[in-house]
Design a protein around this motif. Structure first.
Motif, PDB file in Angstrom:
ATOM      1  N   THR A   1       0.603   5.596  -0.756  1.00 58.29           N
ATOM      2  CA  THR A   1      -0.358   6.630  -1.248  1.00 58.29           C
ATOM      3  C   THR A   1       0.682   7.934  -1.401  1.00 58.29           C
ATOM      4  O   THR A   1       1.555   8.283  -0.894  1.00 58.29           O
ATOM      5  CB  THR A   1      -1.003   7.102  -0.065  1.00 58.29           C
ATOM      6  OG1 THR A   1      -1.976   5.941   0.483  1.00 58.29           O
ATOM      7  CG2 THR A   1      -2.175   8.244  -0.371  1.00 58.29           C
TER       8      THR A   1
ATOM      9  N   PRO B   1       0.724  -1.224   0.050  1.00 63.03           N
ATOM     10  CA  PRO B   1       0.169   0.133   0.046  1.00 63.03           C
ATOM     11  C   PRO B   1       0.733   1.192   0.113  1.00 63.03           C
ATOM     12  O   PRO B   1       1.664   1.439   1.021  1.00 63.03           O
ATOM     13  CB  PRO B   1      -0.726  -0.140   1.306  1.00 63.03           C
ATOM     14  CG  PRO B   1      -0.229  -1.026   2.246  1.00 63.03           C
ATOM     15  CD  PRO B   1       0.779  -1.956   1.273  1.00 63.03           C
TER      16      PRO B   1
ATOM     17  N   GLN C   1      -1.057   4.013 -11.338  1.00 67.68           N
ATOM     18  CA  GLN C   1      -1.873   3.428 -10.522  1.00 67.68           C
ATOM     19  C   GLN C   1      -2.918   2.243 -11.065  1.00 67.68           C
ATOM     20  O   GLN C   1      -3.282   1.368 -10.278  1.00 67.68           O
ATOM     21  CB  GLN C   1      -3.110   4.586 -10.347  1.00 67.68           C
ATOM     22  CG  GLN C   1      -4.192   4.076  -9.303  1.00 67.68           C
ATOM     23  CD  GLN C   1      -5.194   5.431  -9.110  1.00 67.68           C
ATOM     24  OE1 GLN C   1      -5.038   6.105  -8.004  1.00 67.68           O
ATOM     25  NE2 GLN C   1      -5.790   6.048  -9.987  1.00 67.68           N
TER      26      GLN C   1
ATOM     27  N   PHE D   1      -1.207   1.104  -5.190  1.00 71.67           N
ATOM     28  CA  PHE D   1      -0.878   2.602  -5.235  1.00 71.67           C
ATOM     29  C   PHE D   1      -1.891   3.434  -5.503  1.00 71.67           C
ATOM     30  O   PHE D   1      -2.957   2.981  -6.466  1.00 71.67           O
ATOM     31  CB  PHE D   1       0.123   2.592  -6.340  1.00 71.67           C
ATOM     32  CG  PHE D   1       0.242   4.254  -6.787  1.00 71.67           C
ATOM     33  CD1 PHE D   1       0.778   4.986  -5.604  1.00 71.67           C
ATOM     34  CD2 PHE D   1       0.252   4.807  -8.124  1.00 71.67           C
ATOM     35  CE1 PHE D   1       1.230   6.230  -6.122  1.00 71.67           C
ATOM     36  CE2 PHE D   1       0.478   5.981  -8.474  1.00 71.67           C
ATOM     37  CZ  PHE D   1       1.054   6.890  -7.158  1.00 71.67           C
ATOM     38  N   GLU D   2      -2.158   4.684  -4.854  1.00 69.77           N
ATOM     39  CA  GLU D   2      -2.962   5.482  -5.310  1.00 69.77           C
ATOM     40  C   GLU D   2      -2.514   6.859  -4.861  1.00 69.77           C
ATOM     41  O   GLU D   2      -1.612   7.128  -4.257  1.00 69.77           O
ATOM     42  CB  GLU D   2      -4.314   5.367  -4.271  1.00 69.77           C
ATOM     43  CG  GLU D   2      -4.048   5.531  -2.615  1.00 69.77           C
ATOM     44  CD  GLU D   2      -5.044   5.442  -2.048  1.00 69.77           C
ATOM     45  OE1 GLU D   2      -6.480   5.400  -2.328  1.00 69.77           O
ATOM     46  OE2 GLU D   2      -5.157   5.650  -0.800  1.00 69.77           O
ATOM     47  N   TYR D   3      -3.197   7.857  -5.709  1.00 74.31           N
ATOM     48  CA  TYR D   3      -2.682   9.205  -5.518  1.00 74.31           C
ATOM     49  C   TYR D   3      -3.537  10.185  -5.602  1.00 74.31           C
ATOM     50  O   TYR D   3      -4.784  10.186  -6.155  1.00 74.31           O
ATOM     51  CB  TYR D   3      -1.572   9.470  -6.651  1.00 74.31           C
ATOM     52  CG  TYR D   3      -2.262   9.781  -8.154  1.00 74.31           C
ATOM     53  CD1 TYR D   3      -2.395  10.925  -8.575  1.00 74.31           C
ATOM     54  CD2 TYR D   3      -2.468   8.559  -8.908  1.00 74.31           C
ATOM     55  CE1 TYR D   3      -2.997  10.995 -10.012  1.00 74.31           C
ATOM     56  CE2 TYR D   3      -2.938   8.702 -10.124  1.00 74.31           C
ATOM     57  CZ  TYR D   3      -3.216   9.824 -10.651  1.00 74.31           C
ATOM     58  OH  TYR D   3      -3.725  10.398 -11.755  1.00 74.31           O
ATOM     59  N   ARG D   4      -3.444  11.490  -4.941  1.00 73.48           N
ATOM     60  CA  ARG D   4      -4.299  12.365  -4.791  1.00 73.48           C
ATOM     61  C   ARG D   4      -3.422  13.839  -5.360  1.00 73.48           C
ATOM     62  O   ARG D   4      -2.541  14.097  -4.708  1.00 73.48           O
ATOM     63  CB  ARG D   4      -4.919  12.730  -3.469  1.00 73.48           C
ATOM     64  CG  ARG D   4      -5.554  11.753  -3.130  1.00 73.48           C
ATOM     65  CD  ARG D   4      -5.997  11.969  -1.567  1.00 73.48           C
ATOM     66  NE  ARG D   4      -6.688  13.190  -1.334  1.00 73.48           N
ATOM     67  CZ  ARG D   4      -6.829  13.784  -0.344  1.00 73.48           C
ATOM     68  NH1 ARG D   4      -6.231  13.173   0.891  1.00 73.48           N
ATOM     69  NH2 ARG D   4      -7.430  14.700  -0.179  1.00 73.48           N
TER      70      ARG D   4
ATOM     71  N   ALA E   1      -1.427   8.277 -13.446  1.00 71.61           N
ATOM     72  CA  ALA E   1      -2.356   7.354 -13.740  1.00 71.61           C
ATOM     73  C   ALA E   1      -2.193   6.136 -14.340  1.00 71.61           C
ATOM     74  O   ALA E   1      -2.751   4.993 -13.947  1.00 71.61           O
ATOM     75  CB  ALA E   1      -3.474   8.087 -14.919  1.00 71.61           C
TER      76      ALA E   1
END
Length: 319
Positions: free
Chosen positions: A145, A143, A165, A171-174, A162
């Protein structure tokens, strides 16, 4: 034309130069054989010969060791300044030109742990994280972020993030903007207790470090602003410096490099942070303080770096 050989540096050929956003340049470099393989998150010193003067700046490598092995290229993503001593010249480089690079340096690396990791990037601080993410094998489910702060419409590598991801299940992103999303404390508060990595402006580092201490959250950080100085001298004092036979009176509140530049003396200089070693000089006698650590030299002959040295006594220097 090949640049001159320099102790501790390597040659690298320009493969491509691309202006990918306003005041942002991507360089692809092909290092000469023998350049030590880097680890994702590390940085290097880049040196150009500009109008007969060697200019050095430090940049994070924005590509993985896997890319170097597969394509024989290193990627640098660099924010340029119109009046920058080095960055203003980058877009003028052409394929086939040669530059100097140092060996890879730094210990800002992706932890080898299954513990959740939170990456906080500010502006061009995205560069070590993009290299780290590309170094993770596809299908890895750890995990991770990424919280990425930048001005409106100024985030780099949106398409690349993108795609990562999709290929990295964990994996995640903001994409964040301070005016719209609040400061780093607000963004990081839901992630206390996880491993934090931060790269960005010094103000961001200080804010995150304070929160990490308050919440007992493990933190690793990286930035290239001037190294914090250790000032052990509370009283101003003046000493004599002899530089290549010329004598000057200087104080103990500024570095030798700053004083010699102010006296308009011929002196080599690069990053100004103690990394590139271009301002090395022989101290024949006298005591200086390392502004990074507070450590005092002895009174005998030794090699010092002018940009991170303050006088503690009269000194004699030879270029």
């Amino acid at each position: 034309m090949l640049p001159a050989w320099r102790d501790g540096y390597y040659r690298a050929r320009i493969e491509s130069v691309r202006v990918f956003t306003k005041q942002s340049v991507e360089l692809l470099l092909v290092p000469e054989k023998g350049w030590p393989t880097h680890k994702s998150g590390q940085h290097l010193a880049l040196t150009l010969n500009i109008n007969g003067r060697l200019v050095t700046r430090v940049f994070t490598i924005a590509s993985s060791a896997e890319q170097l092995e597969a394509q024989n290229t290193l990627r640098l993503l660099i924010r340029t300044q119109d009046k920058g001593a080095l960055t203003a010249h980058l877009s003028k480089l052409t394929r086939g030109e040669w530059v100097n690079i140092s060996k890879p340096q730094g210990t800002f690396l992706l932890p080898r742990t299954e513990q959740p990791v939170v990456m906080l990037a500010g502006g061009s601080g995205i560069t070590p994280f993009i290299a780290m993410l590309h170094s993770i094998p596809k299908g890895d489910t750890r995990p991770i972020t990424l919280l990425y702060y930048a001005k409106k419409n100024a985030h780099w590598l949106n398409t690349e993030l993108a795609q990562l991801q999709v290929s990295l299940p964990g994996f995640e992103y903001r994409l964040l903007e301070r005016d719209k999303d609040g400061d780093a404390v607000k963004a990081l508060s839901p992630y206390t207790g996880k491993k934090w990595l931060v790269c960005g402006p010094e103000g961001l580092h200080k804010q995150v470090a304070q929160l990490a201490e308050q919440t007992n959250t493990p933190l690793a950080s990286e930035h290239f602003s001037a190294t914090p100085r250790v000032d052990l001298s509370t009283e101003r004092a003046e000493f004599t410096v002899t530089y290549n036979g010329k004598q000057f009176m200087i104080d103990n509140q500024h570095t030798l490099l700053a004083h010699l530049k102010a006296k308009q003396q011929e002196v080599n200089a690069g990053c100004g942070m103690g990394i590139c070693h271009q301002c090395k000089c022989v101290k024949k006698r006298g005591v200086v303080r390392d502004t990074r650590t507070g450590e005092l030299s002895d009174n005998t002959e030794q090699l010092i770096q002018l940009c991170v040295s303050q006088v503690v006594s009269d000194v004699e220097l030879v270029k």
